[in-house]
Enzyme design. Structure first.
Site, PDB file in Angstrom:
ATOM      1  N   GLU A 116       0.851  -1.196   0.000  1.00 29.19           N
ATOM      2  CA  GLU A 116       0.000   0.000   0.000  1.00 29.19           C
ATOM      3  C   GLU A 116       0.883   1.240   0.000  1.00 29.19           C
ATOM      4  O   GLU A 116       2.106   1.130   0.133  1.00 29.19           O
ATOM      5  CB  GLU A 116      -0.935  -0.019   1.220  1.00 29.19           C
ATOM      6  N   HIS A 244      -8.862   9.434   3.278  1.00 27.56           N
ATOM      7  CA  HIS A 244      -8.414   8.377   2.368  1.00 27.56           C
ATOM      8  C   HIS A 244      -8.605   8.892   0.950  1.00 27.56           C
ATOM      9  O   HIS A 244      -9.666   9.448   0.632  1.00 27.56           O
ATOM     10  CB  HIS A 244      -9.241   7.104   2.594  1.00 27.56           C
ATOM     11  N   ARG A 292      -0.621   8.753   2.016  1.00 21.92           N
ATOM     12  CA  ARG A 292      -1.996   9.215   1.832  1.00 21.92           C
ATOM     13  C   ARG A 292      -2.198  10.716   1.859  1.00 21.92           C
ATOM     14  O   ARG A 292      -3.032  11.253   1.131  1.00 21.92           O
ATOM     15  CB  ARG A 292      -2.833   8.652   2.980  1.00 21.92           C
ATOM     16  N   HIS A 353     -11.252   9.404   6.948  1.00 22.72           N
ATOM     17  CA  HIS A 353     -10.999   7.964   7.128  1.00 22.72           C
ATOM     18  C   HIS A 353     -10.477   7.602   8.518  1.00 22.72           C
ATOM     19  O   HIS A 353     -10.833   6.571   9.066  1.00 22.72           O
ATOM     20  CB  HIS A 353      -9.975   7.549   6.073  1.00 22.72           C
ATOM     21  N   ARG A 388      -0.817   8.742   9.339  1.00 11.35           N
ATOM     22  CA  ARG A 388      -0.652   7.292   9.555  1.00 11.35           C
ATOM     23  C   ARG A 388      -0.257   6.566   8.269  1.00 11.35           C
ATOM     24  O   ARG A 388      -0.826   6.812   7.207  1.00 11.35           O
ATOM     25  CB  ARG A 388      -1.966   6.703  10.068  1.00 11.35           C
TER      26      ARG A 388
HETATM   27  P1  FAD Z   1     -13.496   0.199  16.211  1.00 10.40           P
HETATM   28  O1  FAD Z   1     -13.193  -0.994  15.432  1.00 10.40           O
HETATM   29  O2  FAD Z   1     -14.145   1.316  15.515  1.00 10.40           O
HETATM   30  O3  FAD Z   1     -14.385  -0.210  17.453  1.00 10.40           O
HETATM   31  C1  FAD Z   1     -14.967   0.769  18.276  1.00 10.40           C
HETATM   32  C2  FAD Z   1     -15.999   0.102  19.149  1.00 10.40           C
HETATM   33  O4  FAD Z   1     -16.413   0.992  20.170  1.00 10.40           O
HETATM   34  C3  FAD Z   1     -17.269  -0.318  18.400  1.00 10.40           C
HETATM   35  O5  FAD Z   1     -17.636  -1.573  18.885  1.00 10.40           O
HETATM   36  C4  FAD Z   1     -18.287   0.727  18.849  1.00 10.40           C
HETATM   37  O6  FAD Z   1     -19.599   0.287  18.835  1.00 10.40           O
HETATM   38  C5  FAD Z   1     -17.835   0.964  20.268  1.00 10.40           C
HETATM   39  N1  FAD Z   1     -18.259   2.245  20.822  1.00 10.40           N
HETATM   40  C6  FAD Z   1     -18.000   3.487  20.338  1.00 10.40           C
HETATM   41  N2  FAD Z   1     -18.548   4.411  21.144  1.00 10.40           N
HETATM   42  C7  FAD Z   1     -19.179   3.738  22.145  1.00 10.40           C
HETATM   43  C8  FAD Z   1     -19.945   4.142  23.264  1.00 10.40           C
HETATM   44  N3  FAD Z   1     -20.219   5.426  23.540  1.00 10.40           N
HETATM   45  N4  FAD Z   1     -20.432   3.186  24.082  1.00 10.40           N
HETATM   46  C9  FAD Z   1     -20.210   1.873  23.832  1.00 10.40           C
HETATM   47  N5  FAD Z   1     -19.485   1.440  22.774  1.00 10.40           N
HETATM   48  C10 FAD Z   1     -18.988   2.363  21.947  1.00 10.40           C
HETATM   49  N6  FAD Z   1      -6.676  -0.043   9.264  1.00 10.40           N
HETATM   50  C11 FAD Z   1      -5.690  -0.905   8.945  1.00 10.40           C
HETATM   51  O7  FAD Z   1      -4.717  -1.054   9.685  1.00 10.40           O
HETATM   52  N7  FAD Z   1      -5.800  -1.640   7.798  1.00 10.40           N
HETATM   53  C12 FAD Z   1      -6.837  -1.530   6.947  1.00 10.40           C
HETATM   54  O8  FAD Z   1      -6.901  -2.218   5.940  1.00 10.40           O
HETATM   55  C13 FAD Z   1      -7.861  -0.604   7.248  1.00 10.40           C
HETATM   56  N8  FAD Z   1      -8.909  -0.433   6.416  1.00 10.40           N
HETATM   57  C14 FAD Z   1      -9.921   0.396   6.798  1.00 10.40           C
HETATM   58  C15 FAD Z   1     -11.046   0.506   5.988  1.00 10.40           C
HETATM   59  C16 FAD Z   1     -12.121   1.274   6.391  1.00 10.40           C
HETATM   60  C17 FAD Z   1     -13.313   1.403   5.496  1.00 10.40           C
HETATM   61  C18 FAD Z   1     -12.082   1.948   7.629  1.00 10.40           C
HETATM   62  C19 FAD Z   1     -13.235   2.761   8.091  1.00 10.40           C
HETATM   63  C20 FAD Z   1     -10.956   1.857   8.432  1.00 10.40           C
HETATM   64  C21 FAD Z   1      -9.871   1.098   8.029  1.00 10.40           C
HETATM   65  N9  FAD Z   1      -8.737   0.980   8.809  1.00 10.40           N
HETATM   66  C22 FAD Z   1      -7.741   0.110   8.462  1.00 10.40           C
HETATM   67  C23 FAD Z   1      -8.679   1.609  10.122  1.00 10.40           C
HETATM   68  C24 FAD Z   1      -9.015   0.554  11.172  1.00 10.40           C
HETATM   69  O9  FAD Z   1     -10.026  -0.295  10.679  1.00 10.40           O
HETATM   70  C25 FAD Z   1      -9.483   1.181  12.449  1.00 10.40           C
HETATM   71  O10 FAD Z   1      -8.632   2.216  12.828  1.00 10.40           O
HETATM   72  C26 FAD Z   1      -9.504   0.141  13.559  1.00 10.40           C
HETATM   73  O11 FAD Z   1     -10.262  -0.951  13.165  1.00 10.40           O
HETATM   74  C27 FAD Z   1     -10.043   0.748  14.832  1.00 10.40           C
HETATM   75  O12 FAD Z   1     -10.239  -0.278  15.757  1.00 10.40           O
HETATM   76  P2  FAD Z   1     -10.762   0.091  17.206  1.00 10.40           P
HETATM   77  O13 FAD Z   1     -10.951  -1.184  17.915  1.00 10.40           O
HETATM   78  O14 FAD Z   1      -9.912   1.131  17.795  1.00 10.40           O
HETATM   79  O15 FAD Z   1     -12.175   0.794  16.931  1.00 10.40           O
HETATM   80  C1  SIN Z   2      -7.240   0.539   2.684  1.00  3.17           C
HETATM   81  O1  SIN Z   2      -7.502  -0.638   2.492  1.00  3.17           O
HETATM   82  O2  SIN Z   2      -6.942   1.334   1.780  1.00  3.17           O
HETATM   83  C2  SIN Z   2      -7.275   1.058   4.065  1.00  3.17           C
HETATM   84  C3  SIN Z   2      -6.025   0.766   4.740  1.00  3.17           C
HETATM   85  C4  SIN Z   2      -5.870   1.583   5.981  1.00  3.17           C
HETATM   86  O3  SIN Z   2      -6.677   2.440   6.291  1.00  3.17           O
HETATM   87  O4  SIN Z   2      -4.864   1.374   6.660  1.00  3.17           O
END
Ligand code: FAD
Ligand code: SIN
Length: 533
Positions: A116, A244, A292, A353, A388
Site C-alpha cells: 500500500e 483516504h 496518503r 478515514h 498514519r
Molecule cells: P473500532 O473498530 O471502531 O471499534 C470501536 C468500538 O467501540 C465499536 O464496537 C463501537 O460500537 C464501540 N463504541 C464506540 N462508542 C461507544 C460508546 N459510547 N459506548 C459503547 N461502545 C462504543 N486499518 C488498517 O490497519 N488496515 C486496513 O486495511 C484498514 N482499512 C480500513 C477501511 C475502512 C473502510 C475503515 C473505516 C478503516 C480502516 N482501517 C484500516 C482503520 C481501522 O479499521 C481502524 O482504525 C480500527 O479498526 C479501529 O479499531 P478500534 O478497535 O480502535 O475501533
Molecule cells: C485501505 O484498504 O486502503 C485502508 C487501509 C488503511 O486504512 O490502513
C-alpha cells in the site's frame, strides 16, 4: 449498579483483543465489554487492505517498516513507539492467526503480502478485501468461549466517572484524577446504568462521522475522545485527520462512503484524471503509491483545478482474474453501480478515514487519568505522528492491547472498587419532542467541518468554523440539560466536541505538516510543536 473488575468500552479489534487476553490470563477476573450497537459493528469490520507486519525477513526488515512509518508521519512520530509497534507486531499477528483468523496465501503456502501507499516492501497480510470482517469474526468467536467475558450489546457509554461525580471540583490541573467506571445507557431498557470497575479501558474507535463524506460507519462518533476530554484527560494531535484518497464516488450519496482499498493501487491501479492523464507523478515520484496525505491533497487539487467531481482509478490494464480474486467486494460494489473495473475507470474522491490524534497514552496505554487506559483508533500513542502509514492501525491496536493487558494485570490486585458513586441524575429533564433539532444540527456540523476544516485549511476558514461550532455547541448543551438522554443527542454532542478539538488544534498549528495543510502557513516550522489539549 453493575460491578466488574475490568470494563472495556468498545468491541472492535482494540477492545476485543484486550478483553480476550485479560480473560484468558485471569479466569478469576470478570471482564465486561460494552458496545453501543451490535457486537459486530465497528471500524474494524470495514478494514479492507490488511495488517502491516514485517513477515518475510529475507526481503523486508524492521528498519524498513520503521523508516516508512517515520517518513509517513512527517517528523511527528515517537521513534521509540514506532520501534515497539513494528517489532512486537508480528508476534501479535501470529496470535490473531492462532485464534482462527485467516489470511490469504500464495499457491506455495506462503502468505500473500500486499503493498500500500508509503510502504517500501510488500508486507500487508490480508483476507481478500475483507480483512477487518475476518478479524472481527475470529475475535468474537474466541470471546464467545470465555466464561468470564461478558459482552453487553446496545450499551451506550456516556461519561467516565471520576471524583467530579463525588462532588469534587476537577479541572485539567487537578492532580490524581481517577476513573471509577462509566455511566452507560442500556438502549434496550432505556435505563441509565452505573458501571463501576477497578480498571476502565476506552476502545471506542474513530470519529469520521464529523465529516460529510467518510469511510467510517455511523458508530464512529468520537465518543471516547469526547468523554476523556470532559473528564479533563489529555488529548493530542487532533488536527491530523486522515482523508483516504479513494472512496468510491457515488452521486446518489451513501453513509458510509464505500472504500476502494489502497491495496488496489498496490496491485497496479493508477490514478488518472477523467480524461486519462496519470497525474500523481507531478506531485510525488512514488506516483499513485505515495503516502496518503500527499495523494489526497493531490486529488483535492486536481478536482478543484479542473472543476471535476472526481478523479479515476484505472484498473483496466490489470489481470481480471487476479483482480476479482483479491478484491471481490470492491468488484461487486462497482458492478452494482454499473461500473466494470476491468473496462471502466473507477470514479473516486477523498473521504475522511482516520483520526491520527486522540487520547494521549504512554507506552503502556495509560491515559493521563488514573486507572483509565485507552486503546486503538481513539488514542494518540505517538505511532502515526502527522499522518498514519497504511495498515498500521490494526497493528497498533493489537500491540497496545497486549501492553495494556500486561500493565493492568501488574497492579489490578492493588485497586479496589469505588462503590460510593451516585446514580445518574435525570431530574428536570423531559422527553425530546423534536428529533429534527438533533438531525439538522448533525447535518450542519458535517457541512461546517467539510467546508472549512477539510484537506486544505486557512485562518479564515478555521475562524468561520469556530464561530459556527460555538452556536451549535450552545444549542446542543441547552437540549442536553433539558431533555432526557438519547444516543443521538449524545453522539451529536460528542461530535461537536470533536469538531471543536480538530478546529482548535488546527488553528494552533501554525505550519503545514502531514495531514494538516493551511494556505496561511504552507511550509513546515523548524520548531516542532505538539498540540496538547
Ligand atoms: P473500532 O473498530 O471502531 O471499534 C470501536 C468500538 O467501540 C465499536 O464496537 C463501537 O460500537 C464501540 N463504541 C464506540 N462508542 C461507544 C460508546 N459510547 N459506548 C459503547 N461502545 C462504543 N486499518 C488498517 O490497519 N488496515 C486496513 O486495511 C484498514 N482499512 C480500513 C477501511 C475502512 C473502510 C475503515 C473505516 C478503516 C480502516 N482501517 C484500516 C482503520 C481501522 O479499521 C481502524 O482504525 C480500527 O479498526 C479501529 O479499531 P478500534 O478497535 O480502535 O475501533
Ligand atoms: C485501505 O484498504 O486502503 C485502508 C487501509 C488503511 O486504512 O490502513
Amino acid at each position: 449498579m453493575i460491578k466488574t473488575d475490568i470494563l472495556v468500552v468498545g468491541s472492535g479489534i482494540a477492545g476485543l483483543t484486550l478483553a480476550l487476553k485479560l480473560a484468558k490470563k485471569r479466569s478469576d477476573l470478570n471482564i465486561t465489554v460494552l458496545t453501543k450497537t451490535n457486537e459486530n459493528e465497528s471500524n474494524t469490520r470495514y478494514a479492507q487492505g490488511g495488517v502491516a507486519a514485517v513477515w518475510d525477513l529475507e526481503k523486508d526488515s524492521y528498519e524498513k517498516h520503521i523508516d516508512d512509518t517515520l517518513d509517513a508521519g512527517d517528523g511527528l512520530c515517537d521513534e521509540e513507539i514506532v520501534r515497539i509497534v513494528v517489532e512486537e507486531g508480528p508476534t501479535r499477528v501470529r496470535e490473531l492467526i492462532d485464534w482462527g483468523t485467516r489470511f490469504d496465501r500464495e499457491q506455495d503456502g506462503d502468505y500473500d503480502l500486499g503493498k500500500e501507499g508509503g510502504h517500501s516492501e510488500n508486507r500487508i497480510l490480508h483476507y481478500k478485501d475483507l480483512t477487518g470482517q475476518e478479524i472481527q469474526r475470529a475475535l468474537l468467536a474466541e470471546a464467545d468461549k470465555m466464561p468470564n467475558l461478558d459482552l453487553h450489546e446496545h450499551f451506550f457509554a456516556l461519561d467516565l466517572i471520576t471524583q467530579h461525580h463525588l462532588g469534587y471540583m476537577v479541572t485539567r490541573l487537578t492532580p490524581g484524577i481517577t476513573c471509577y467506571g462509566t455511566y452507560a445507557l442500556n438502549k434496550q431498557t432505556g435505563e441509565m446504568e452505573t458501571i463501576i470497575a477497578r480498571k476502565t479501558v476506552v476502545a471506542t474507535g474513530g470519529a469520521g462521522q464529523v465529516y460529510r463524506n467518510t469511510t467510517n460507519p455511523v458508530i464512529a462518533t468520537g465518543d471516547g475522545i469526547a468523554m476523556v476530554y470532559r473528564a479533563k484527560g489529555r488529548l493530542e494531535n487532533m488536527e491530523f485527520v486522515q482523508f483516504h484518497p479513494t472512496a468510491l464516488y457515488n452521486p446518489a450519496g451513501e453513509n458510509p462512503d464505500f472504500l476502494v482499498s489502497e491495496a488496489v493501487r498496490g496491485f497496479g491501479g493508477i490514478l488518472k484524471t477523467k480524461d486519462g492523464e496519470a497525474f500523481m507523478k507531478n506531485y510525488d515520484e512514488r506516483g499513485s503509491l505515495a503516502p496518503r496525505d500527499i495523494v489526497a491533497r493531490a486529488i483535492d487539487n486536481e478536482i478543484k483545478k479542473r472543476g471535476d467531481e472526481y478523479v479515476c482509478l484505472d484498473c483496466t490494464h490489470l489481470d481480471p482474474e487476479g483482480f476479482v480474486a483479491h478484491f471481490p467486494t470492491i468488484y461487486n460494489k462497482c458492478k452494482s453501480l454499473g461500473i466494470d473495473p476491468m473496462k471502466d475507470m473507477i470514479p473516486v474522491v477523498p473521504a475522511c478515514h482516520y483520526m491520527c490524534g486522540g487520547i494521549r497514552v504512554d507506552e503502556k496505554g495509560l491515559s493521563s487519568i488514573l486507572n483509565l487506559y485507552a486503546c486503538g483508533e481513539c488514542t494518540c500513542t505517538g505511532l502515526h505522528g502527522a499522518n498514519r502509514l497504511a495498515s498500521n492501525s490494526l497493528l497498533e491496536a493489537m500491540v497496545f492491547a497486549h501492553r495494556i493487558h500486561e500493565a493492568i494485570l501488574d497492579n489490578i490486585d492493588q485497586v479496589n472498587l469505588q462503590e460510593a458513586i451516585p446514580d445518574w441524575d435525570a431530574k428536570g429533564t423531559t422527553q425530546p419532542k423534536e428529533m429534527v433539532l438533533i438531525t439538522q444540527s448533525w447535518k450542519e456540523l458535517k457541512e461546517i467541518m467539510s467546508s472549512y476544516v477539510g484537506i486544505v485549511r486557512s485562518n479564515t476558514r478555521l475562524k468561520r468554523a469556530m464561530d459556527r461550532l460555538w452556536l451549535l455547541y450552545r444549542e446542543t448543551e441547552d437540549l442536553y440539560t433539558t431533555t432526557s438522554i438519547s444516543p443521538q443527542l449524545c453522539e451529536l454532542r460528542n461530535l461537536i466536541t470533536i469538531g471543536y478539538l480538530v478546529t482548535r488544534s488546527a488553528a494552533m498549528r501554525r505550519e503545514s505538516r502531514g495531514l494538516h495543510y493551511t494556505t496561511d502557513f504552507p511550509d513546515k516550522n523548524d520548531f516542532i510543536e505538539v498540540s496538547i489539549m
